[in-house]
Scaffold this motif. Sequence first.
Motif, PDB file in Angstrom:
ATOM      1  N   ILE A  19     -58.336 -36.482 -31.850  1.00  0.00           N
ATOM      2  CA  ILE A  19     -59.122 -37.506 -32.531  1.00  0.00           C
ATOM      3  C   ILE A  19     -60.591 -37.274 -32.198  1.00  0.00           C
ATOM      4  CG2 ILE A  19     -59.537 -39.984 -32.722  1.00  0.00           C
ATOM      5  CD1 ILE A  19     -56.583 -40.313 -31.717  1.00  0.00           C
ATOM      6  N   TYR A  21     -64.310 -38.757 -32.653  1.00  0.00           N
ATOM      7  CA  TYR A  21     -64.953 -40.023 -32.984  1.00  0.00           C
ATOM      8  C   TYR A  21     -66.420 -39.971 -32.575  1.00  0.00           C
ATOM      9  CZ  TYR A  21     -64.306 -41.141 -28.028  1.00  0.00           C
ATOM     10  OH  TYR A  21     -64.332 -41.108 -26.664  1.00  0.00           O
ATOM     11  N   LEU A  53     -53.969 -45.596 -34.354  1.00  0.00           N
ATOM     12  CA  LEU A  53     -55.230 -45.497 -35.083  1.00  0.00           C
ATOM     13  C   LEU A  53     -55.667 -46.857 -35.636  1.00  0.00           C
ATOM     14  CD1 LEU A  53     -54.721 -42.104 -36.936  1.00  0.00           C
ATOM     15  CD2 LEU A  53     -56.086 -42.556 -34.875  1.00  0.00           C
ATOM     16  N   TRP A 109     -57.146 -48.585 -32.731  1.00  0.00           N
ATOM     17  CA  TRP A 109     -58.463 -47.995 -32.464  1.00  0.00           C
ATOM     18  C   TRP A 109     -59.502 -48.601 -33.414  1.00  0.00           C
ATOM     19  CZ3 TRP A 109     -59.471 -43.182 -29.581  1.00  0.00           C
ATOM     20  CH2 TRP A 109     -60.810 -42.788 -29.647  1.00  0.00           C
ATOM     21  N   SER A 110     -59.190 -48.639 -34.704  1.00  0.00           N
ATOM     22  CA  SER A 110     -60.146 -49.135 -35.706  1.00  0.00           C
ATOM     23  C   SER A 110     -60.477 -50.610 -35.495  1.00  0.00           C
ATOM     24  CB  SER A 110     -59.587 -48.927 -37.111  1.00  0.00           C
ATOM     25  OG  SER A 110     -59.404 -47.554 -37.355  1.00  0.00           O
ATOM     26  N   LEU A 129     -63.950 -43.533 -36.099  1.00  0.00           N
ATOM     27  CA  LEU A 129     -63.219 -42.270 -36.235  1.00  0.00           C
ATOM     28  C   LEU A 129     -63.968 -41.323 -37.162  1.00  0.00           C
ATOM     29  CD1 LEU A 129     -59.624 -43.690 -36.668  1.00  0.00           C
ATOM     30  CD2 LEU A 129     -60.591 -42.633 -34.630  1.00  0.00           C
ATOM     31  N   LYS A 174     -62.575 -37.656 -37.446  1.00  0.00           N
ATOM     32  CA  LYS A 174     -61.561 -36.738 -37.943  1.00  0.00           C
ATOM     33  C   LYS A 174     -60.341 -36.802 -37.029  1.00  0.00           C
ATOM     34  CE  LYS A 174     -60.931 -31.756 -38.430  1.00  0.00           C
ATOM     35  NZ  LYS A 174     -61.592 -30.461 -38.286  1.00  0.00           N
ATOM     36  N   VAL A 175     -59.153 -36.731 -37.624  1.00  0.00           N
ATOM     37  CA  VAL A 175     -57.905 -36.698 -36.868  1.00  0.00           C
ATOM     38  C   VAL A 175     -57.114 -35.477 -37.321  1.00  0.00           C
ATOM     39  CG1 VAL A 175     -55.762 -37.907 -36.324  1.00  0.00           C
ATOM     40  CG2 VAL A 175     -57.859 -39.219 -36.681  1.00  0.00           C
TER      41      VAL A 175
END
Length: 90
Positions: free
Chosen positions: A21, A23, A53, A56-57, A64, A66-67
Amino acid sequence: MKASPEFRRQLAGYSLTTAEILYRMPDHPALLQSYIWQEYDLFPEFPALRRFLDFWSRTLDGPLFKVTVGHCRLIKPAELRALGGEFYLH
């Protein structure tokens, strides 16, 4: 002897999933930070990763960027090859 919870999950169709991940740092948006997440998850929906995710958001300040997801089924049919010889030790 009982099987480990991880082994039981693999038998149920879970596979080892790793996500990198990327960020942005909240106080330095030009910088990217990397976080590695690893858990047993179901391919291709990845419900555990999606929950993480979403958490996380909702909760963390670093947006974020890119994952990247990789997974590997650890329990799969054995790959056998016939050998054209015999080897002896001692």
